[in-house]
Write an enzyme that holds these catalytic residues in place. Sequence first.
Site, PDB file in Angstrom:
ATOM      1  N   PHE A   1       4.144   5.376   5.470  1.00 23.88           N
ATOM      2  CA  PHE A   1       3.337   4.630   6.426  1.00 23.88           C
ATOM      3  C   PHE A   1       2.277   3.853   5.654  1.00 23.88           C
ATOM      4  CE2 PHE A   1       4.388   8.997   7.518  1.00 23.88           C
ATOM      5  CZ  PHE A   1       5.359   8.794   8.487  1.00 23.88           C
TER       6      PHE A   1
ATOM      7  N   GLY B   1       0.811  -1.212   0.000  1.00 20.35           N
ATOM      8  CA  GLY B   1       0.000   0.000   0.000  1.00 20.35           C
ATOM      9  C   GLY B   1       0.843   1.259   0.000  1.00 20.35           C
ATOM     10  N   CYS B   2       0.492   2.184   0.871  1.00 19.15           N
ATOM     11  CA  CYS B   2       1.104   3.510   0.898  1.00 19.15           C
ATOM     12  C   CYS B   2       2.551   3.507   1.362  1.00 19.15           C
ATOM     13  CB  CYS B   2       0.305   4.435   1.810  1.00 19.15           C
ATOM     14  SG  CYS B   2      -1.326   4.809   1.162  1.00 19.15           S
ATOM     15  N   VAL B   3       3.003   2.433   1.987  1.00 24.16           N
ATOM     16  CA  VAL B   3       4.398   2.411   2.451  1.00 24.16           C
ATOM     17  C   VAL B   3       5.348   1.912   1.360  1.00 24.16           C
ATOM     18  CG1 VAL B   3       4.476   0.074   3.464  1.00 24.16           C
ATOM     19  CG2 VAL B   3       5.818   1.893   4.507  1.00 24.16           C
ATOM     20  N   ALA B   4       4.794   1.453   0.250  1.00 21.41           N
ATOM     21  CA  ALA B   4       5.591   0.714  -0.730  1.00 21.41           C
ATOM     22  C   ALA B   4       6.694   1.538  -1.397  1.00 21.41           C
ATOM     23  CB  ALA B   4       4.678   0.102  -1.791  1.00 21.41           C
TER      24      ALA B   4
END
Lengths: 347, 347
Positions: free
Chosen positions: A333, A137-140
């Site tokens: 995050f 997701g957004c941490v990738a």
Amino acid sequence: MTTLSKPATYYPNYEVNADDIMTVIEICHPNSPHKKRAFDMIQNAEVKKRHLIMPLTDVVKQGDFGERAKVYQDAAIEMAENVAREAIHNARLSVDEIDMVIATSCTGFMMPSLTAHLINRLSLRPDTKQIPIAQLGCVAGASAIGRAFEYCEHRPDRNVLIVCVETSSLCFHKEAGRLQDFISNSLFADGAAAVVMRGDDQISGLRLTHNQSVTIEDTMPYIEYQLTDKGFKFSLDKDVMHSIPHVAPYLQSFCQDKLEIDANDVDNTIFHTGGRRILDELERCLDLAPDKVKHSRACLAETGNTSSVAVIDVLRRTFEHATKGETSLLAAFGPGFTSEMSVGIWQ
Amino acid sequence: MTTLSKPATYYPNYEVNADDIMTVIEICHPNSPHKKRAFDMIQNAEVKKRHLIMPLTDVVKQGDFGERAKVYQDAAIEMAENVAREAIHNARLSVDEIDMVIATSCTGFMMPSLTAHLINRLSLRPDTKQIPIAQLGCVAGASAIGRAFEYCEHRPDRNVLIVCVETSSLCFHKEAGRLQDFISNSLFADGAAAVVMRGDDQISGLRLTHNQSVTIEDTMPYIEYQLTDKGFKFSLDKDVMHSIPHVAPYLQSFCQDKLEIDANDVDNTIFHTGGRRILDELERCLDLAPDKVKHSRACLAETGNTSSVAVIDVLRRTFEHATKGETSLLAAFGPGFTSEMSVGIWQ
């Protein structure tokens, strides 16, 4: 001496603003008890505009997972190729000099992976190593930087191409009527970014020195996907707002251990553009001057939350202002709840 | 001195054989023109039995992607935890000593990823690094070994947990009626495997010395997913049979360069169990004595093609027979068309 060279970003042509998405919610959910609260939150979200791969009229009439997957594949490959070529050019490398390609994308799915498509489209070497990442997701974006760093740290002759592509508009579900669905509809957006990590120091950029991953125990419901016959659907728990106080002590001690300064003395922070509240919490928990998160706030205002793409966009914005010797903390995050953090010095 | 310690495997309780799957095809597609050819191929496939996570009666009545995703998540986490604990025990490590977890699975999808679930379930350290891999299909087990090798090669104090989980039965589509659909239905199967790569030489096992990735240009249609409202669906092109002649020269020169012997002089080959024809082609193209691929053939006969899991199972079988000083070539093949290959010496 691993160096992040100048990133490239790309945003598709269709722009929407808060009013557009409130109109959609109004039409699809005229009697929703969450509407008033959602509209208040949307108007305070500090997202001025977002870019989508298709007009909003097409977003609201999308079909099942198979149909969305076809749209995804064409759009993702095109955007990825576009930013990848520019990032390789920015790194002053030829395609033959790329040793590994990491592609991140959590808003669609294809097999063969985007990494294999990029090897073919860009004519990368047949021995190029691939890491396709779909589930972070957004941490990738920051994860990709971490894994690239570990690969290059002891291999100064190697270079890693990182490509992040998101099509959040393909995760829109007209019938989803919870408060957090309305917030997701107004926050997530489409775009692509790429950056090359060079293993050497033969280019100016952000010289990374350390990386750390942190997964907080028993916080998995904060960010999840629901999977339906129409594909992926973001599910944000309101407890996600409690995530930053969990992570901030790790960010603080990481800066103290590796840069030997407090987080609020770092010259530039490069934070994933999670949302206004996430950035407010980072400011508060790390005691940062408002100026320190300005590039993340600008990215949020101009593009919304583009998941794995956003942190590379904020890196690009920082590139235009950072000067030699300045320190940076880069962090994102995402689901797990997981944070990936890197520190470095501009050269 | 990176060392692959003894793997763990797990196969679920429900067993099916060729006759069972031919009965399903007979009922679902009584008038198919492909039936006779498919049955001939299935009977010659050298797959004696396969394991599934649910009875065949449940496989044939599965619902949409959302329903399958729920079944996937529960089954994948349970199987993964099971094999992970055993592999860590086999490596004579405690959970605190794992620095990175790589999870491969192409037959379902979840976010947070299986890697985050494993960090929570096994109580791995919060700073454990994660690489979840969903889009590399059958090559993913060997890819995970490659990425773990690169991480440990210059970090002898680090250890990587690799977990592969597949639930191919969740990719069954009753209405799919092409010849290759019938073959997929009879070949792919469920299971899990795990192995720990230790960065040091303090345990007996396969000491890896080199790794290489190879992606063959313009061969992407050989193995693809089709994505539907019911989820993932394997799509094998008959040209996949031409893949091994493309890859064999790379395998040959890799052995010559790194082990300084021809591939047919390698003591043990550890090949992904792609199918009978893939193994026949490897034997033919590399001029291997039939005895050299016996563990891959045994794995195929007893478990079918379990995608990313299979190569770790063949490694486990080799573990029981290899003796100190023997050489091994480990390789798998998957969408891209991509092959990942490693060589090492048993210690």
